[in-house]
Design an enzyme around this catalytic site. Structure first.
Site, mmCIF file in Angstrom:
data_model
loop_
_atom_site.group_PDB
_atom_site.id
_atom_site.type_symbol
_atom_site.label_atom_id
_atom_site.label_comp_id
_atom_site.label_asym_id
_atom_site.label_seq_id
_atom_site.Cartn_x
_atom_site.Cartn_y
_atom_site.Cartn_z
ATOM 1 N N GLY A 42 2.381 7.589 -0.488
ATOM 2 C CA GLY A 42 3.495 8.568 0.296
ATOM 3 C C GLY A 42 4.918 8.420 0.148
ATOM 4 N N ARG B 261 -0.772 11.104 -6.470
ATOM 5 C CA ARG B 261 -1.879 10.167 -6.719
ATOM 6 C C ARG B 261 -2.318 10.309 -7.948
ATOM 7 N NH1 ARG B 261 -3.859 8.989 -1.888
ATOM 8 N NH2 ARG B 261 -3.063 10.405 -0.026
ATOM 9 N N ASP C 298 -0.124 -0.668 -0.115
ATOM 10 C CA ASP C 298 -1.252 -1.444 -0.373
ATOM 11 C C ASP C 298 -1.716 -1.010 -1.742
ATOM 12 O OD1 ASP C 298 -0.811 -3.029 1.604
ATOM 13 O OD2 ASP C 298 -2.591 -2.271 2.996
ATOM 14 N N THR D 32 6.794 2.595 2.809
ATOM 15 C CA THR D 32 5.958 3.380 3.687
ATOM 16 C C THR D 32 6.432 3.366 5.142
ATOM 17 O OG1 THR D 32 3.695 3.433 4.929
ATOM 18 C CG2 THR D 32 4.415 1.348 4.005
ATOM 19 N N ASP E 175 4.770 3.962 7.819
ATOM 20 C CA ASP E 175 3.834 3.169 8.465
ATOM 21 C C ASP E 175 4.091 1.772 9.083
ATOM 22 O OD1 ASP E 175 2.514 5.655 8.395
ATOM 23 O OD2 ASP E 175 0.995 5.090 6.962
ATOM 24 N N ASP F 47 2.918 -0.846 7.813
ATOM 25 C CA ASP F 47 1.775 -1.454 8.023
ATOM 26 C C ASP F 47 1.295 -2.271 6.801
ATOM 27 O OD1 ASP F 47 1.326 0.372 6.000
ATOM 28 O OD2 ASP F 47 -0.598 1.537 6.770
ATOM 29 N N ARG G 37 -1.746 6.137 10.158
ATOM 30 C CA ARG G 37 -3.193 5.869 9.737
ATOM 31 C C ARG G 37 -3.675 5.084 10.812
ATOM 32 N NH1 ARG G 37 -2.998 3.816 3.604
ATOM 33 N NH2 ARG G 37 -1.625 2.348 4.612
ATOM 34 N N GLU H 108 4.774 8.096 29.002
ATOM 35 C CA GLU H 108 3.729 7.424 30.136
ATOM 36 C C GLU H 108 2.418 6.855 29.620
ATOM 37 O OE1 GLU H 108 6.815 9.655 32.262
ATOM 38 O OE2 GLU H 108 5.498 10.425 30.277
#
Length: 324
Positions: free
Chosen positions: A15, A76, A107, A129, A131, A133, A175, A191
């Protein structure tokens, strides 16, 4: 010992993330500074397999620092997951005379870099990325820009939620990681925040806090949901049924990937890009450039992929404390 690195390539994979262009720029200009020829590989591993590669110079990366996305594009490539595809990629790199490759991605991209290194093409990876992550690093390129995009969107949603006494359920990317959700929940004064790392009960953890807020006089509320949980539309419906507060779902989607990178993403991507070139010049391969304890460093790809990264309990608790 005489440096044997003369030609290097760079590709972006997975991505897209704001700051990738800053990384490309840093690799190209650091390479040129060190007397190297630098080549850009188009559309990730797909371009490496098909020889879609072009030489870049200092002017090739002019005026890209502020741009989102990646000028090299990304795609991809199922073929690269096969032994045949990987062999073809290495063959194309050898035809061009590449002595090393730099891969920007996540990854999956790192596993590709690992395969290339094992086949004799020295490869260095850097984490790109939104994310955040990647287990071996505290920070990934694109994360800060993504956070700023999300809070801008949520701030706008809060305006209309307040006007209509409404609950807004906002689904953010990530993800199976809740980093974006937790930090934006704190920054936006949400909240409720729901993340994949923590099991939740709809009644106890979502509906009850909304009810309690209404009882304390709150006229609207924000619920942040990580995409690993999903179901924002159904969640909004359940909240409205249980509380009587009009509720709407907003899935921010790919808007979170775009936009001009923040200062942090420009700087960190530049630092990582330069570090990758330095590692190749040092004769290293199969490494991930990462940030640990605030320090730029590098780890073996296999070691980096095996590391575990947990969501901060302190940050989760803070989000709850500040939601009263």
């Amino acid at each position: 010992m005489e440096n044997t690195i003369r030609k290097i390539g760079i590709l972006t994979s997975g991505g897209d993330a704001p700051g990738m262009n800053a990384a490309i720029r840093a690799v190209v200009r650091t390479g040129i500074y060190n007397g190297l020829e630098v080549y850009g590989v188009k559309k990730g591993y797909n371009g490496l397999i098909n020889g879609d590669i072009e030489r870049m110079d200092a002017r090739s990366v002019g005026e890209i620092l502020q741009k989102g996305g990646t000028i090299l594009q990304t795609a991809r490539c199922l073929e690269f997951k096969t032994e045949e595809g990987q062999n073809k990629a290495v063959e194309e790199a050898r035809k061009l005379g590449l002595d090393g490759l730099i891969v920007v991605g996540g990854d999956g991209s790192f596993r590709g870099a690992q395969a290339l290194s094992a086949k004799g093409l020295p490869t260095i990876a850097m984490p790109g990325t939104i994310d955040n992550d990647i287990n071996c690093t505290e920070y990934t390129i694109g994360y800060d820009t993504c956070l700023n995009t999300v809070i801008s969107a949520v701030d706008k949603l809060r305006d209309t939620s307040s006007s209509h006494s409404r609950c807004s359920v906002v689904e953010v990317m990530g993800r199976n990681a809740g980093y974006i959700a937790v930090e934006t929940a704190i920054a936006c004064g949400a909240e409720v925040v729901v993340v994949p790392e923590v099991e939740f009960d709809m009644e106890k953890d979502v509906i009850n806090p909304v009810k309690e807020g209404v009882n304390r006089g709150k006229k609207h509320c924000i619920v942040i949901v990580a995409e690993g949980i999903g179901g924002a539309t159904e969640m909004a419906k359940k909240i409205e049924e249980a509380t009587g507060m009009e509720s709407r779902a907003t899935i921010l989607g790919h808007i979170q990937r775009g936009g001009s990178p923040t200062v942090r993403d420009r700087v960190e991507a530049s630092r990582m890009g330069a570090k990758c070139v330095d590692l190749l010049l040092e004769g290293k391969k199969n490494r991930i450039v990462c940030i640990q304890n605030g320090v730029m460093t590098d780890v073996d790809i296999e070691e980096g992929l095996a590391m575990k990264k947990s969501l901060s309990k302190e940050m989760l608790e803070l989000a709850v404390k500040l939601s009263v």
